[in-house]
Design a protein around this motif. Structure first.
Motif, PDB file in Angstrom:
ATOM      1  N   LEU A  89       1.665  -6.870   6.613  1.00 51.76           N
ATOM      2  CA  LEU A  89       1.411  -6.245   5.163  1.00 51.76           C
ATOM      3  C   LEU A  89       0.360  -5.599   4.774  1.00 51.76           C
ATOM      4  O   LEU A  89       0.179  -4.677   4.275  1.00 51.76           O
ATOM      5  CB  LEU A  89       1.642  -7.069   4.479  1.00 51.76           C
ATOM      6  CG  LEU A  89       2.954  -8.375   4.235  1.00 51.76           C
ATOM      7  CD1 LEU A  89       2.983  -9.569   3.462  1.00 51.76           C
ATOM      8  CD2 LEU A  89       3.621  -6.865   3.620  1.00 51.76           C
ATOM      9  N   SER A  90      -0.850  -5.873   6.165  1.00 56.12           N
ATOM     10  CA  SER A  90      -2.418  -4.880   5.624  1.00 56.12           C
ATOM     11  C   SER A  90      -1.838  -3.112   5.756  1.00 56.12           C
ATOM     12  O   SER A  90      -2.932  -2.418   5.559  1.00 56.12           O
ATOM     13  CB  SER A  90      -2.912  -5.049   6.523  1.00 56.12           C
ATOM     14  OG  SER A  90      -2.805  -5.177   7.744  1.00 56.12           O
ATOM     15  N   ASN A  93      -1.080  -1.825   3.393  1.00 54.52           N
ATOM     16  CA  ASN A  93      -1.802  -2.048   1.117  1.00 54.52           C
ATOM     17  C   ASN A  93      -2.214  -0.983   0.660  1.00 54.52           C
ATOM     18  O   ASN A  93      -2.154  -0.883  -0.285  1.00 54.52           O
ATOM     19  CB  ASN A  93      -2.539  -3.002   1.797  1.00 54.52           C
ATOM     20  CG  ASN A  93      -3.475  -3.986   1.309  1.00 54.52           C
ATOM     21  OD1 ASN A  93      -2.610  -4.721  -0.218  1.00 54.52           O
ATOM     22  ND2 ASN A  93      -4.673  -3.956   0.498  1.00 54.52           N
ATOM     23  N   TYR A  94      -2.421  -0.308   1.951  1.00 53.52           N
ATOM     24  CA  TYR A  94      -2.806   0.910   1.811  1.00 53.52           C
ATOM     25  C   TYR A  94      -2.243   2.015   0.610  1.00 53.52           C
ATOM     26  O   TYR A  94      -2.948   2.249  -0.829  1.00 53.52           O
ATOM     27  CB  TYR A  94      -4.120   1.552   2.477  1.00 53.52           C
ATOM     28  CG  TYR A  94      -4.839   2.798   1.726  1.00 53.52           C
ATOM     29  CD1 TYR A  94      -6.025   2.562   1.327  1.00 53.52           C
ATOM     30  CD2 TYR A  94      -3.892   4.262   1.826  1.00 53.52           C
ATOM     31  CE1 TYR A  94      -6.287   4.619   0.414  1.00 53.52           C
ATOM     32  CE2 TYR A  94      -4.455   5.471   1.618  1.00 53.52           C
ATOM     33  CZ  TYR A  94      -5.608   5.554   1.251  1.00 53.52           C
ATOM     34  OH  TYR A  94      -6.341   6.905   0.468  1.00 53.52           O
ATOM     35  N   SER A  97      -1.497   0.494  -3.253  1.00 51.71           N
ATOM     36  CA  SER A  97      -2.945   0.195  -4.148  1.00 51.71           C
ATOM     37  C   SER A  97      -3.286   1.602  -4.089  1.00 51.71           C
ATOM     38  O   SER A  97      -3.615   1.821  -5.065  1.00 51.71           O
ATOM     39  CB  SER A  97      -3.504  -0.414  -3.315  1.00 51.71           C
ATOM     40  OG  SER A  97      -4.824   0.795  -1.466  1.00 51.71           O
ATOM     41  N   CYS A 166       5.877 -12.385   1.647  1.00 52.18           N
ATOM     42  CA  CYS A 166       6.191 -11.396   1.363  1.00 52.18           C
ATOM     43  C   CYS A 166       6.354 -11.031  -0.643  1.00 52.18           C
ATOM     44  O   CYS A 166       5.489 -10.801  -1.348  1.00 52.18           O
ATOM     45  CB  CYS A 166       7.951 -11.080   1.270  1.00 52.18           C
ATOM     46  SG  CYS A 166       7.660  -9.562   0.199  1.00 52.18           S
ATOM     47  N   PHE A 169       2.417 -11.211  -1.550  1.00 56.83           N
ATOM     48  CA  PHE A 169       2.064 -10.088  -1.553  1.00 56.83           C
ATOM     49  C   PHE A 169       2.582  -9.086  -2.516  1.00 56.83           C
ATOM     50  O   PHE A 169       1.428  -9.148  -3.737  1.00 56.83           O
ATOM     51  CB  PHE A 169       1.960  -9.387  -0.244  1.00 56.83           C
ATOM     52  CG  PHE A 169       2.221  -8.051  -0.040  1.00 56.83           C
ATOM     53  CD1 PHE A 169       0.206  -8.061   0.276  1.00 56.83           C
ATOM     54  CD2 PHE A 169       3.256  -6.921  -0.333  1.00 56.83           C
ATOM     55  CE1 PHE A 169       0.484  -6.470   0.598  1.00 56.83           C
ATOM     56  CE2 PHE A 169       2.011  -5.904  -0.027  1.00 56.83           C
ATOM     57  CZ  PHE A 169       1.412  -5.322   0.161  1.00 56.83           C
ATOM     58  N   GLU A 172       0.484 -10.592  -5.847  1.00 60.46           N
ATOM     59  CA  GLU A 172      -0.844 -10.572  -5.642  1.00 60.46           C
ATOM     60  C   GLU A 172      -1.008  -8.965  -6.476  1.00 60.46           C
ATOM     61  O   GLU A 172      -1.802  -8.282  -6.828  1.00 60.46           O
ATOM     62  CB  GLU A 172      -1.343 -10.079  -4.224  1.00 60.46           C
ATOM     63  CG  GLU A 172      -2.127 -10.154  -4.607  1.00 60.46           C
ATOM     64  CD  GLU A 172      -3.078  -9.672  -3.050  1.00 60.46           C
ATOM     65  OE1 GLU A 172      -3.980  -9.643  -2.298  1.00 60.46           O
ATOM     66  OE2 GLU A 172      -2.463 -10.682  -2.043  1.00 60.46           O
ATOM     67  N   HIS A 173       0.073  -7.795  -6.399  1.00 61.49           N
ATOM     68  CA  HIS A 173       0.054  -6.774  -6.428  1.00 61.49           C
ATOM     69  C   HIS A 173       0.863  -5.797  -7.857  1.00 61.49           C
ATOM     70  O   HIS A 173       1.083  -4.637  -7.943  1.00 61.49           O
ATOM     71  CB  HIS A 173       0.860  -5.028  -5.482  1.00 61.49           C
ATOM     72  CG  HIS A 173      -0.575  -5.254  -4.133  1.00 61.49           C
ATOM     73  ND1 HIS A 173      -0.493  -6.236  -3.050  1.00 61.49           N
ATOM     74  CD2 HIS A 173      -0.452  -4.092  -3.613  1.00 61.49           C
ATOM     75  CE1 HIS A 173      -1.076  -5.620  -1.855  1.00 61.49           C
ATOM     76  NE2 HIS A 173      -1.477  -4.721  -1.947  1.00 61.49           N
TER      77      HIS A 173
END
Length: 252
Positions: A89-90, A93-94, A97, A166, A169, A172-173
């Motif tokens: 997931l990292s 992430n970018y 974002s 998931c 995640f 969170e976003h």
């Protein structure tokens, strides 16, 4: 100096390639996989993958040896051993974002590599921002995934994780969760997909688990107007992806 041609199928390197084609456990252990075909290898390199070894028919392997190595036909006589990338997931992430209203596809417990590959191919064509594979029953570098994706597996930002990870995640976003299911659902074109959206697909046999149904912001369905009660999951995913694309193009 002319390169030596390998002529024995018992050669250790050749046996290693065959084993990588056949064994997901070896792919995971060594962090290596096999790519066949000139087009797929070019996509692989263009997307930043490290090619460890290359085998070209009549250049460094004989036709008989190449036939032993090849998982499929029509590969233009070109095979490469490639280093795997991490799919956490990292790693996406970018990507998410930096996007306004990202569009994500989530697959729960996908088991058929051909379906995963076909969805990756559609995801790349539709410009999907990320694909998340939850609790998979096949690995990303299965030869049939690579073949069916036509290189999409290399281009689409992808993560592999548990469903629980998931869901956390996505929330969170601030990404809305749309689960594709027949029960208690709206027809897919009646829901706004122009905001940050995750389209979640289950298996053809059992559909989504309850944790996804309960986590969803909305349930959507594709109308079934014939006698059969379902579409192939890759076809369903493509329909829903392109509905999101349509809505976003109209809005812009």
């Amino acid at each position: 100096m002319e390169e030596t041609i390998i002529t024995s199928v018992q050669n250790a390197k050749i046996k290693h390639v065959v084993a990588l084609q056949q064994k997901s456990s070896l792919r995971r252990e060594e962090g290596l996989f096999v790519v066949e075909g000139q087009r797929e290898i070019e996509h692989c390199k263009a997307c930043g993958y490290e090619v460890v070894e290359e085998y070209i028919r009549d250049k460094n392997v004989s036709p008989q040896v190449y036939e032993k190595m090849a998982y499929r036909g029509s590969t233009e006589g070109h095979i490469a051993v490639v280093r795997c990338k991490e799919h956490t997931l990292s790693t996406i992430n970018y990507q998410l974002s930096t996007k306004n209203n990202p569009l994500v596809v989530v697959l729960e417990s996908v088991e058929k590599p051909g379906n995963l590959g076909a969805i990756l191919r559609s995801a790349e064509a539709a410009g999907i921002d990320a694909l998340i594979v939850c609790d998979p029953l096949t690995d990303m570098y299965n030869p049939n995934v690579i073949r069916a994706s036509i290189g999409g597996v290399f281009c689409v930002p992808t993560a592999v994780c548990s469903s629980q990870e998931c869901i956390a995640f996505l929330k969170e976003h601030g990404i809305k969760i749309l689960t594709a299911q027949l029960q208690d659902s709206y027809e897919y074109y009646d829901y706004d997909m122009t905001q940050g959206t995750a389209i979640v697909m289950g298996t053809e046999s059992t559909g989504l688990t309850n944790q996804w149904r309960e986590a969803a912001d909305a349930h959507i369905r594709i109308p079934m107007l014939g006698r059969l009660d379902s579409l192939n999951v890759s076809v369903s995913a493509a329909i829903l992806m392109y509905e999101a694309v349509r809505q976003r193009r109209v809005k812009s």
